[in-house]
Write a protein that holds these residues in place. Structure first.
Motif, PDB file in Angstrom:
ATOM      1  N   MET A 159       0.836  -1.207   0.000  1.00  0.00           N
ATOM      2  CA  MET A 159       0.000   0.000   0.000  1.00  0.00           C
ATOM      3  C   MET A 159       0.867   1.251   0.000  1.00  0.00           C
ATOM      4  O   MET A 159       1.970   1.256   0.555  1.00  0.00           O
ATOM      5  N   ILE A 160       0.355   2.300  -0.653  1.00  0.00           N
ATOM      6  CA  ILE A 160       0.969   3.633  -0.561  1.00  0.00           C
ATOM      7  C   ILE A 160      -0.071   4.557   0.052  1.00  0.00           C
ATOM      8  O   ILE A 160      -1.230   4.557  -0.386  1.00  0.00           O
ATOM      9  N   LEU A 161       0.348   5.316   1.036  1.00  0.00           N
ATOM     10  CA  LEU A 161      -0.592   6.255   1.643  1.00  0.00           C
ATOM     11  C   LEU A 161      -0.339   7.655   1.093  1.00  0.00           C
ATOM     12  O   LEU A 161       0.800   8.121   1.086  1.00  0.00           O
ATOM     13  N   ILE A 162      -1.401   8.280   0.624  1.00  0.00           N
ATOM     14  CA  ILE A 162      -1.301   9.677   0.158  1.00  0.00           C
ATOM     15  C   ILE A 162      -2.149  10.530   1.099  1.00  0.00           C
ATOM     16  O   ILE A 162      -3.277  10.163   1.421  1.00  0.00           O
ATOM     17  N   ASN A 163      -1.588  11.647   1.515  1.00  0.00           N
ATOM     18  CA  ASN A 163      -2.374  12.600   2.324  1.00  0.00           C
ATOM     19  C   ASN A 163      -2.155  13.985   1.696  1.00  0.00           C
ATOM     20  O   ASN A 163      -1.179  14.657   1.979  1.00  0.00           O
ATOM     21  N   SER A 164      -3.070  14.347   0.829  1.00  0.00           N
ATOM     22  CA  SER A 164      -2.959  15.622   0.119  1.00  0.00           C
ATOM     23  C   SER A 164      -4.338  16.270   0.088  1.00  0.00           C
ATOM     24  O   SER A 164      -5.304  15.598  -0.323  1.00  0.00           O
ATOM     25  N   PRO A 165      -4.456  17.527   0.565  1.00  0.00           N
ATOM     26  CA  PRO A 165      -3.493  18.381   1.241  1.00  0.00           C
ATOM     27  C   PRO A 165      -2.954  17.709   2.516  1.00  0.00           C
ATOM     28  O   PRO A 165      -3.673  16.972   3.173  1.00  0.00           O
ATOM     29  N   CYS A 166      -1.696  18.025   2.792  1.00  0.00           N
ATOM     30  CA  CYS A 166      -0.958  17.256   3.781  1.00  0.00           C
ATOM     31  C   CYS A 166      -0.848  17.937   5.149  1.00  0.00           C
ATOM     32  O   CYS A 166      -0.571  19.121   5.246  1.00  0.00           O
ATOM     33  N   ASN A 167      -1.066  17.147   6.172  1.00  0.00           N
ATOM     34  CA  ASN A 167      -0.668  17.492   7.529  1.00  0.00           C
ATOM     35  C   ASN A 167       0.571  16.645   7.801  1.00  0.00           C
ATOM     36  O   ASN A 167       0.461  15.412   7.731  1.00  0.00           O
ATOM     37  N   PRO A 168       1.737  17.166   8.054  1.00  0.00           N
ATOM     38  CA  PRO A 168       2.020  18.513   8.545  1.00  0.00           C
ATOM     39  C   PRO A 168       2.522  19.520   7.510  1.00  0.00           C
ATOM     40  O   PRO A 168       2.692  20.683   7.859  1.00  0.00           O
ATOM     41  N   HIS A 208      -7.284  19.763  -5.724  1.00  0.00           N
ATOM     42  CA  HIS A 208      -7.089  18.472  -5.059  1.00  0.00           C
ATOM     43  C   HIS A 208      -7.737  17.409  -5.948  1.00  0.00           C
ATOM     44  O   HIS A 208      -8.910  17.544  -6.313  1.00  0.00           O
ATOM     45  N   VAL A 209      -6.969  16.404  -6.314  1.00  0.00           N
ATOM     46  CA  VAL A 209      -7.522  15.336  -7.159  1.00  0.00           C
ATOM     47  C   VAL A 209      -7.399  14.018  -6.408  1.00  0.00           C
ATOM     48  O   VAL A 209      -6.320  13.677  -5.923  1.00  0.00           O
ATOM     49  N   SER A 210      -8.506  13.308  -6.319  1.00  0.00           N
ATOM     50  CA  SER A 210      -8.441  12.016  -5.632  1.00  0.00           C
ATOM     51  C   SER A 210      -7.907  10.954  -6.581  1.00  0.00           C
ATOM     52  O   SER A 210      -8.369  10.858  -7.731  1.00  0.00           O
ATOM     53  N   PRO A 211      -6.981  10.107  -6.116  1.00  0.00           N
ATOM     54  CA  PRO A 211      -6.484   9.035  -6.992  1.00  0.00           C
ATOM     55  C   PRO A 211      -7.610   8.125  -7.463  1.00  0.00           C
ATOM     56  O   PRO A 211      -7.512   7.506  -8.519  1.00  0.00           O
TER      57      PRO A 211
END
Ligand code: PLP
Length: 378
Positions: A159-168, A208-211
């Motif tokens: 798995m790859i985790l994407i968090n965009s927009p990103c915290n922190p 913001h684009v969702s994969p």
């Protein structure tokens, strides 16, 4: 004496040591929480639900009306196609992330985190026996290093985790970057968990684009989102996940065997929130103002580099130019009366501090005054 199981040995608690409430005289730039009241319509709906007796067990993934409303919301705001039975409403996005990790990994499997990443991902993966593999982003602008992602893939990666927009970091990955990550996932048959909790807080020209909306993305992406940030509902604890139907069947089982569901009386309130567009827009206008204030103020301080925060409500500032470590900087700032987070508490964050500009305007201005007089010895 029985012993606590060994899974807790060395398990991190993220930013917790720096999130403790300080004395009232200290300004808090630490908490990832909107500095606004929850819109009153949402509170009224929750109270109404309670008074109507919505205090009993109910449908595990959330009322069908709520799940339909989430599906409609996703289509309108994020171009994501999902049917109501592919939505599972959870106690916070955190719980949705936990289910996503359970669905995508087995103990010993590797999950790629683009670091520095949100403090809870690593301990949550470790909690269930998965192995976080940190791939550092480009530290000039916090965008992903696609070559490094490819290099980190092994036969154990799941798995790859994407968090965009990103915290922190505040980074908003470009549609092209998200597309390339989807391509990497397709080539290696990986899952993507996409934490989109800040998806409505984008301050740059690209969206913001969702994969899950890109070719090859839908069948391998679990989208996690929630009400905490855009509707100022952190304490109400509501989030959701959506994804391919097999994954959502597993999410339903995860919830049935743990939380059961969110509080029944909160379901209508969550539905009402999705109709509170005016509040979301109003909060965003305020965040934009506060972002300018924080960026300008911090950039004018000696030794601090402030990469542009593209989304969410965080500035991730490089303090190496002050000659202090991030811990020394955070400790000095606390003595000066400002609480912020030293990012070496998380993998890959050394030399940076995280500042939340969700604080109210007066706290931003007063905090900047305090840092200025500390750093310039005024
Ligand atoms: N994901 C990210 C990136 C966050 O910053 C947070 C909260 O800080 C969460 C998830 C958790 O959100 P929730 O309050 O819905 O559990």
């Amino acid at each position: 004496m029985p012993r606590v199981s060994s899974r807790f040995v060395g398990l991190g608690v993220g930013f917790a040591p720096y999130l403790q409430p300080p004395g009232p005289e200290v300004i808090r730039w630490t908490v990832g929480e909107p500095g606004f009241d929850t819109p009153s319509q949402i509170i009224d709906a929750a109270i109404h639900g309670l008074k109507e007796g919505k205090t009993k067990y109910t449908r595990g993934p959330g009322s069908i009306e709520l799940c339909e409303a989430v599906a409609e919301y996703l289509e309108i705001h994020h171009d994501i196609e999902a049917s109501a039975d592919e939505i599972v409403v959870t106690p916070g996005a955190k719980q949705a992330l936990l289910y996503s990790f359970l669905i995508t990994t087995m103990p010993g499997d590797e999950a790629i985190l683009l670091s520095p990443s949100w403090a809870s991902y690593e301990p949550m993966l470790e909690f269930i026996g998965a192995v976080p593999v940190h791939v550092k982003v480009n530290m000039e602008d916090f965008h992903p290093d696609l070559v490094a992602i490819r290099d980190a893939i092994t036969d154990k990666t799941r798995m790859i985790l994407i968090n965009s927009p990103c915290n922190p970091t505040g980074a908003v990955f470009t549609p092209e970057e998200i597309g390339e990550i989807v391509d990497i996932a397709v080539e290696n048959d990986l899952w993507i968990v996409s934490d989109e909790i800040y998806g409505r807080m984008v301050w740059v020209d690209w969206p913001h684009v969702s994969p899950s909306t890109l070719p090859g993305g839908k069948e391998r992406t679990i989208v996690v989102n929630g009400w905490s940030k855009s509707w100022a509902m952190t304490g109400m604890r509501i989030g959701f996940l959506t994804g391919p139907s097999d994954a959502m069947k597993a999410a339903v089982k995860s919830q049935a065997n743990s939380a059961s569901h969110i509080p029944t009386f909160m379901m209508d309130a969550a539905k009402v929130a999705l109709e509170c567009e005016d509040s979301v827009r109003e909060f965003n206008r305020e965040y934009l103002k506060r972002r300018e204030m924080m960026m300008e103020g911090l950039s004018s301080l000696p030794g601090i580099r402030v990469p542009e925060p593209e989304g969410a409500f965080y500035v991730f500032a490089d303090v190496t130019g002050t000659g202090m470590t991030d811990i020394e900087f955070a400790d000095g700032a606390l003595e000066a009366g400002v609480q912020l987070i030293p990012a070496s508490l998380i993998t890959g964050g050394e030399g940076f501090v995280r500042v939340s500009y969700a604080a109210d305007e007066e706290d931003i201005l007063e905090g900047l005054r305090r840092l200025r007089s500390w750093l310039l010895q005024e």
